[in-house]
Enzyme design. Structure first.
Site, mmCIF file in Angstrom:
data_model
loop_
_atom_site.group_PDB
_atom_site.id
_atom_site.type_symbol
_atom_site.label_atom_id
_atom_site.label_comp_id
_atom_site.label_asym_id
_atom_site.label_seq_id
_atom_site.Cartn_x
_atom_site.Cartn_y
_atom_site.Cartn_z
ATOM 1 N N ASP A 101 -74.384 49.748 -67.792
ATOM 2 C CA ASP A 101 -75.599 50.402 -68.294
ATOM 3 C C ASP A 101 -76.108 51.406 -67.278
ATOM 4 O O ASP A 101 -77.211 51.234 -66.740
ATOM 5 C CB ASP A 101 -76.679 49.336 -68.540
ATOM 6 C CG ASP A 101 -76.194 48.250 -69.488
ATOM 7 O OD1 ASP A 101 -76.062 48.540 -70.680
ATOM 8 O OD2 ASP A 101 -75.927 47.124 -69.015
ATOM 9 N N HIS A 103 -66.662 41.918 -67.478
ATOM 10 C CA HIS A 103 -67.039 41.364 -66.164
ATOM 11 C C HIS A 103 -65.995 40.370 -65.646
ATOM 12 O O HIS A 103 -65.304 40.637 -64.693
ATOM 13 C CB HIS A 103 -68.435 40.725 -66.173
ATOM 14 C CG HIS A 103 -69.521 41.690 -66.485
ATOM 15 N ND1 HIS A 103 -69.866 42.697 -65.627
ATOM 16 C CD2 HIS A 103 -70.317 41.828 -67.583
ATOM 17 C CE1 HIS A 103 -70.849 43.404 -66.161
ATOM 18 N NE2 HIS A 103 -71.136 42.899 -67.348
ATOM 19 N N ASP A 162 -74.606 51.001 -75.975
ATOM 20 C CA ASP A 162 -75.190 52.074 -76.797
ATOM 21 C C ASP A 162 -76.498 52.699 -76.288
ATOM 22 O O ASP A 162 -76.666 53.896 -76.332
ATOM 23 C CB ASP A 162 -75.384 51.587 -78.249
ATOM 24 C CG ASP A 162 -76.030 50.205 -78.345
ATOM 25 O OD1 ASP A 162 -76.378 49.633 -77.293
ATOM 26 O OD2 ASP A 162 -76.190 49.700 -79.470
ATOM 27 N N HIS A 212 -66.473 49.890 -70.456
ATOM 28 C CA HIS A 212 -67.546 48.901 -70.648
ATOM 29 C C HIS A 212 -68.903 49.578 -70.492
ATOM 30 O O HIS A 212 -69.386 49.804 -69.381
ATOM 31 C CB HIS A 212 -67.403 47.737 -69.649
ATOM 32 C CG HIS A 212 -68.374 46.616 -69.895
ATOM 33 N ND1 HIS A 212 -67.986 45.305 -70.013
ATOM 34 C CD2 HIS A 212 -69.719 46.616 -70.074
ATOM 35 C CE1 HIS A 212 -69.048 44.547 -70.253
ATOM 36 N NE2 HIS A 212 -70.124 45.328 -70.274
ATOM 37 N N GLU A 255 -70.081 36.279 -66.761
ATOM 38 C CA GLU A 255 -71.132 37.036 -66.066
ATOM 39 C C GLU A 255 -72.171 36.017 -65.603
ATOM 40 O O GLU A 255 -73.313 36.026 -66.055
ATOM 41 C CB GLU A 255 -71.744 38.081 -67.016
ATOM 42 C CG GLU A 255 -72.612 39.121 -66.320
ATOM 43 C CD GLU A 255 -73.262 40.089 -67.319
ATOM 44 O OE1 GLU A 255 -73.120 39.887 -68.539
ATOM 45 O OE2 GLU A 255 -73.927 41.039 -66.868
ATOM 46 N N PHE A 298 -84.550 47.897 -72.770
ATOM 47 C CA PHE A 298 -83.639 48.208 -73.875
ATOM 48 C C PHE A 298 -84.407 48.457 -75.164
ATOM 49 O O PHE A 298 -84.098 49.371 -75.924
ATOM 50 C CB PHE A 298 -82.646 47.059 -74.095
ATOM 51 C CG PHE A 298 -81.310 47.332 -73.474
ATOM 52 C CD1 PHE A 298 -80.435 48.229 -74.060
ATOM 53 C CD2 PHE A 298 -80.939 46.708 -72.302
ATOM 54 C CE1 PHE A 298 -79.212 48.497 -73.476
ATOM 55 C CE2 PHE A 298 -79.718 46.970 -71.708
ATOM 56 C CZ PHE A 298 -78.848 47.863 -72.297
HETATM 57 ZN ZN LIG Z 1 -72.116 44.673 -70.617
#
Ligand SMILES: [Zn+2]
Ligand SMILES: *[C@@H]1O[C@H](CO)[C@@H](O)[C@H](O)[C@H]1NC(C)=O
Ligand SMILES: *[C@@H]1O[C@H](CO)[C@@H](O)[C@H](O)[C@H]1NC(C)=O
Ligand SMILES: *[C@@H]1O[C@H](CO)[C@@H](O)[C@H](O)[C@H]1NC(C)=O
Ligand SMILES: *[C@@H]1O[C@H](CO)[C@@H](O)[C@H](O)[C@H]1NC(C)=O
Ligand SMILES: *[C@@H]1O[C@H](CO)[C@@H](O)[C@H](O)[C@H]1NC(C)=O
Ligand SMILES: *[C@@H]1O[C@H](CO)[C@@H](O)[C@H](O)[C@H]1NC(C)=O
Length: 518
Positions: A443, A385, A115, A112, A360, A212
């Site tokens: 992330d 999640h 990009d 998980h 989530e 992001f």
């Molecule tokens: Zn995610």
């Protein structure tokens, strides 16, 4: 799915059966049953039913001794990293001997990821923003945007200053280190006082999306795109991760002259870089993409996305392994809103595996909170999640019986304000129950982490507590391969490679001279 279901009673039936095997089923357990019941609990814990080799038992003794010392130290000093915000805990974690061992451990697959947040943001600051032709503009809310161009870009993003050529801008600065540090903060959520900077989930999600955008401005520049991905694979391999799957929006990649590349270009670029990387590092098993769209889009856009996803999966089955939706779950549409569109592949007889983010959220009983059950009813292959699954025992039962694992991302859940103290993460109960799960990083770049080891540390020390042992780590790594979208052959090969690395890892722990005194 229900056609295959033999009944929701199965797991319940199993429980008394185990008790019977341990000869305590005939009456209410008494104090005499304590040892048996403790053994039963241990057996049910993630990895509790794995047998250990003699070497593993020796390594476990070392690992658990260090772990107990570190937990005791945390109790004494009041500074136990999983109980602290990651931004403050990070330095302590890096001093931990358990962390040192986890970094050396072959962790299997990271399933998980996203990009634009794979590789630590320092690389973007030090390498991408130093390339020629990089323009920058400063947003009102403290964010920045970037664009590579031969001339100053025509359009300025909303609420942004005039574009400045970064090379020129840097030349007139008094302290470039300080400025570069501010760019790093722009490209991540890292800050010294997170409670003050992020008073609510909506505030932090706003900043998250801003970061992001800034990162994607840099990464979507063609000369950066491939190098970024190559370096990201290197970061994961260095952290002893042998394979990754990541959600990707496949946004257009741009050239200096403004030419835009389409989704297929990006897919081919990912393939090309992965192939090159595997040539350079034969111990890496590969990378696969879960095509994703923002969950804010409307029904007609989702219909288009479904056809596009089916097309891409059919054309690149080895690389585009499925479909997902991304963005703040509470602020987006629930899965049920898209049910007609999400049924298109089934109705068309086209295979398109789903890997839905679901649960989530901290809000119980909202339409978004139904996502966990709906994801399962839509045959999701894994649950991103699944943070809220304990509030939905039916969904939890289905997830367990049909082996649909949760992708647990501890640091992400903490930084994005679902939970403060990771000992209280809902996965603690699930891990005690041997629920199917994998550990991932979501992330890492945004949180100032690298690779997977920081999340493994939080899972091992915080979520698992002292009950989590070497077999727990082994189970988590094996599960990550089992639940990946690799082919059966590739899984076999990965397990073989992983077992070899595991054995090397055990030797490494035994040989570390620092344990001589043990
Ligand atoms: Zn995610
Ligand atoms: C990135 O920048 C650093 C520091 O300037 C340099 O040492 C490194 O070689 C660069 N890496 C790549 C992949 O360009
Ligand atoms: C982003 O960078 C700009 C320029 O240095 C700075 O003024 C701003 O404070 C930074 N934002 C954050 C959130 O640190
Ligand atoms: C520049 O800023 C950095 C980071 O804030 C600081 O450590 C350094 O001392 C500063 N350098 C000068 C010359 O002021
Ligand atoms: C734009 O740049 C790319 C990459 O250098 C090049 O392949 C392409 O031909 C250029 N297109 C135009 C219209 O100049
Ligand atoms: C969906 O969104 C697109 C893009 O914003 C818009 O053009 C379209 O009109 C919307 N469709 C519906 C049915 O709202
Ligand atoms: C899920 O799988 C079951 C059994 O294979 C099938 O009957 C059902 O149509 C599938 N549902 C969707 C939404 O694909």
């Amino acid at each position: 799915m229900f056609g295959r279901m033999t009944g929701p009673w199965v797991t319940r039936a199993v429980f008394p059966m185990w008790l019977c095997l341990l000869a305590v089923c005939r009456s209410i357990p008494t104090l005499h049953d304590r040892d048996k019941l403790m053994t039963l609990e241990q057996f049910e814990f993630t990895g509790g039913n794995l047998l250990s080799t003699e070497k593993e038992i020796r390594v476990n003794d070392i690992l658990m001794k260090i772990k107990r010392e570190e937990v005791a130290e945390g109790m004494e000093t009041g500074k136990f990293p999983p109980a602290m915000h990651f931004f403050r805990a990070k330095q302590l974690i890096e001093q931990s001997r358990v962390f040192d061992i986890l970094r050396k451990m072959p962790k299997g697959a990271a399933l998980h990821l996203h990009d634009y947040a794979l590789l630590n943001a320092e690389w973007l600051v030090k390498n991408a923003t130093y390339l020629p032709n990089c323009y920058i503009c400063f947003g009102a809310a403290g964010g920045t945007r970037f664009h590579f161009s031969l001339r100053s870009p025509q359009k300025t993003p909303a609420k942004c200053s005039q574009w400045a050529l970064l090379e020129k801008y840097r030349r007139q600065l008094k302290n470039i280190t300080e400025f570069d540090n501010s760019l790093y903060r722009n490209l991540t959520l890292v800050t010294e006082n997170p409670e003050e900077a992020y008073p609510s989930q909506n505030v932090i999600w706003g900043r998250f999306e801003d970061s992001f955008k800034a990162a994607s401005d840099l990464i979507s520049y063609a000369p950066v795109f491939k190098t970024y991905f190559y370096e990201a694979l290197r970061e994961f391999l260095r952290d002893n991760v042998l394979y990754i799957e990541f959600r990707a929006l496949l946004h257009p990649v741009y050239e200096l002259n403004g030419t835009l590349h389409d989704k297929e270009w990006s897919i081919l670029a990912y393939q090309e870089v992965t192939t090159q990387f595997q040539r350079d590092y034969p111990d890496f098993m590969g990378a696969k993409v879960i095509f994703s769209v923002p969950r804010k889009i409307n029904n007609s856009e989702m219909k288009t996305a479904m056809y596009e996803a089916m097309k891409l999966h059919t054309k690149f089955p080895e690389t585009i392994v499925g479909f997902d939706m991304v963005g703040q779950e509470d602020a987006g549409h629930p899965l049920w809103y898209f049910k007609n569109e999400l049924l298109i592949p089934t109705e068309a007889g086209v295979s398109l595996p789903f890997f839905f983010h679901a649960g989530e959220t901290d809000f119980e009983g909202t339409s978004v909170d139904e996502n966990v059950l709906d994801a399962l009813l839509l045959n999701t292959s894994r649950i991103g999640h699944g943070y809220s699954i304990n509030k939905h025992p039916t969904a939890r039962r289905i997830s367990r019986e049909f082996n649909v694992p949760l992708e647990v991302c501890p640091i992400s859940n903490q930084v994005l304000l679902l939970v403060t103290d990771l000992r209280n993460h809902p996965a603690a109960g699930l891990m005690a129950d041997g629920h199917p799960m994998v550990i991932s990083a979501d992330d890492p770049a945004m949180f100032g982490a690298r690779g997977l080891s920081y999340d493994f540390y939080e899972a091992f020390m915080g979520i698992g507590g002292l009950k989590a042992e070497l077999t727990t780590l082994k189970q988590l790594a094996l599960s990550s391969i089992k639940y990946s979208a690799m082919s059966v052959e590739m899984k076999e090969e990965s397990i073989k490679l992983w077992l070899r690395k595991w054995d090397e890892f055990l030797d490494k722990v035994l040989n570390m001279s620092m344990w001589d005194e043990l």
